[in-house]
Design a protein around this motif. Structure first.
Motif, PDB file in Angstrom:
ATOM      1  N   SER A   1       0.753  -1.181  -0.031  1.00 45.15           N
ATOM      2  CA  SER A   1      -0.161  -0.131   0.020  1.00 45.15           C
ATOM      3  C   SER A   1       0.749   1.252  -0.028  1.00 45.15           C
ATOM      4  CB  SER A   1      -0.971  -0.161   1.298  1.00 45.15           C
ATOM      5  OG  SER A   1      -1.722  -1.133   1.136  1.00 45.15           O
TER       6      SER A   1
ATOM      7  N   ARG B   1       0.122   5.784   0.264  1.00 44.87           N
ATOM      8  CA  ARG B   1      -0.922   6.784   0.141  1.00 44.87           C
ATOM      9  C   ARG B   1      -0.290   8.294  -0.548  1.00 44.87           C
ATOM     10  NH1 ARG B   1      -5.709   8.565   2.220  1.00 44.87           N
ATOM     11  NH2 ARG B   1      -5.619  10.753   2.704  1.00 44.87           N
TER      12      ARG B   1
ATOM     13  N   SER C   1      -0.622  12.166  -1.243  1.00 42.32           N
ATOM     14  CA  SER C   1      -1.348  13.617  -1.005  1.00 42.32           C
ATOM     15  C   SER C   1      -1.173  14.683  -1.963  1.00 42.32           C
ATOM     16  CB  SER C   1      -0.984  13.774   0.374  1.00 42.32           C
ATOM     17  OG  SER C   1      -1.345  12.932   1.430  1.00 42.32           O
TER      18      SER C   1
ATOM     19  N   PHE D   1      -8.358   1.285  -4.854  1.00 40.62           N
ATOM     20  CA  PHE D   1      -7.862   2.817  -4.452  1.00 40.62           C
ATOM     21  C   PHE D   1      -9.097   3.563  -3.912  1.00 40.62           C
ATOM     22  CE2 PHE D   1      -4.256   3.187  -7.799  1.00 40.62           C
ATOM     23  CZ  PHE D   1      -3.625   1.991  -7.057  1.00 40.62           C
ATOM     24  N   THR D   2      -8.814   4.668  -3.012  1.00 36.84           N
ATOM     25  CA  THR D   2      -9.953   5.380  -2.247  1.00 36.84           C
ATOM     26  C   THR D   2      -9.221   6.647  -2.419  1.00 36.84           C
ATOM     27  OG1 THR D   2     -10.588   3.602  -0.909  1.00 36.84           O
ATOM     28  CG2 THR D   2     -11.209   5.704  -0.475  1.00 36.84           C
TER      29      THR D   2
ATOM     30  N   SER E   1      -9.941  10.768  -1.649  1.00 36.00           N
ATOM     31  CA  SER E   1     -10.839  11.577  -0.465  1.00 36.00           C
ATOM     32  C   SER E   1     -10.265  12.978  -0.660  1.00 36.00           C
ATOM     33  CB  SER E   1     -10.220  11.033   0.910  1.00 36.00           C
ATOM     34  OG  SER E   1      -8.713  10.992   1.076  1.00 36.00           O
TER      35      SER E   1
ATOM     36  N   GLY F   1      -6.523  13.056  -1.351  1.00 33.39           N
ATOM     37  CA  GLY F   1      -5.576  12.004  -0.955  1.00 33.39           C
ATOM     38  C   GLY F   1      -5.981  10.890  -1.828  1.00 33.39           C
TER      39      GLY F   1
ATOM     40  N   GLN G   1      -5.631   6.755  -1.101  1.00 28.96           N
ATOM     41  CA  GLN G   1      -4.962   5.397  -0.574  1.00 28.96           C
ATOM     42  C   GLN G   1      -5.111   4.487  -1.762  1.00 28.96           C
ATOM     43  OE1 GLN G   1      -3.960   4.862   2.584  1.00 28.96           O
ATOM     44  NE2 GLN G   1      -3.550   3.010   1.947  1.00 28.96           N
TER      45      GLN G   1
ATOM     46  N   ASN H   1      -4.422   0.524  -2.188  1.00 25.08           N
ATOM     47  CA  ASN H   1      -4.053  -0.739  -1.608  1.00 25.08           C
ATOM     48  C   ASN H   1      -3.841  -2.076  -2.804  1.00 25.08           C
ATOM     49  OD1 ASN H   1      -4.336   0.266   1.056  1.00 25.08           O
ATOM     50  ND2 ASN H   1      -6.426   0.226   0.938  1.00 25.08           N
TER      51      ASN H   1
END
Length: 116
Positions: A17, A19, A21, A67-68, A70, A79, A81, A83
């Motif tokens: 994973s 992340r 930004s 993926f997420t 935000s 962001g 995320q 995974n």
């Protein structure tokens, strides 16, 4: 003008994973849509995920469920995320913002490398 700065890229093994930004500055009150795009070597830039100020989030089929995206409008950040990363996710990832005047802005990009 809108300035976008990405951070969080790097190298990871498949299945891992990361992340990402993106921090926005400048005429941020005019930003409507934001999103992440990526470009692999020899390939065209493609949409990863897009998040409007209000509305439905859109994901590329290849990243759905992994993926997420935000967004924090109060902090002017976005962001991603990521995974269950795969080798085919290797690319330069770009932050994108579109204003109410339909002007588009890009960050400088951050490299994501996934080794199998």
């Amino acid at each position: 003008q809108v300035r976008l700065v990405e951070s969080g890229g790097g190298s990871v093994q498949a299945g891992g994973s990361l992340r990402l930004s993106c921090a926005a500055s400048g005429s941020i009150s005019r930003i409507n849509d934001m999103g992440w795009y990526r470009q692999a070597p020899g390939m065209e830039r493609e949409l990863v995920a897009r998040i409007p100020r209000d509305g439905m989030i859109k994901y590329a089929d290849s990243v759905k469920g992994r993926f997420t995206i935000s967004r924090d409008n109060a902090k002017n950040t976005m962001g991603l995320q990521m995974n269950s990363l795969k080798s085919e996710d290797t690319a330069v990832y770009y932050c994108y913002a579109e204003t109410s005047a339909w002007a588009g802005y890009w960050g400088q990009g951050t490299q994501v490398t996934v080794s199998s």
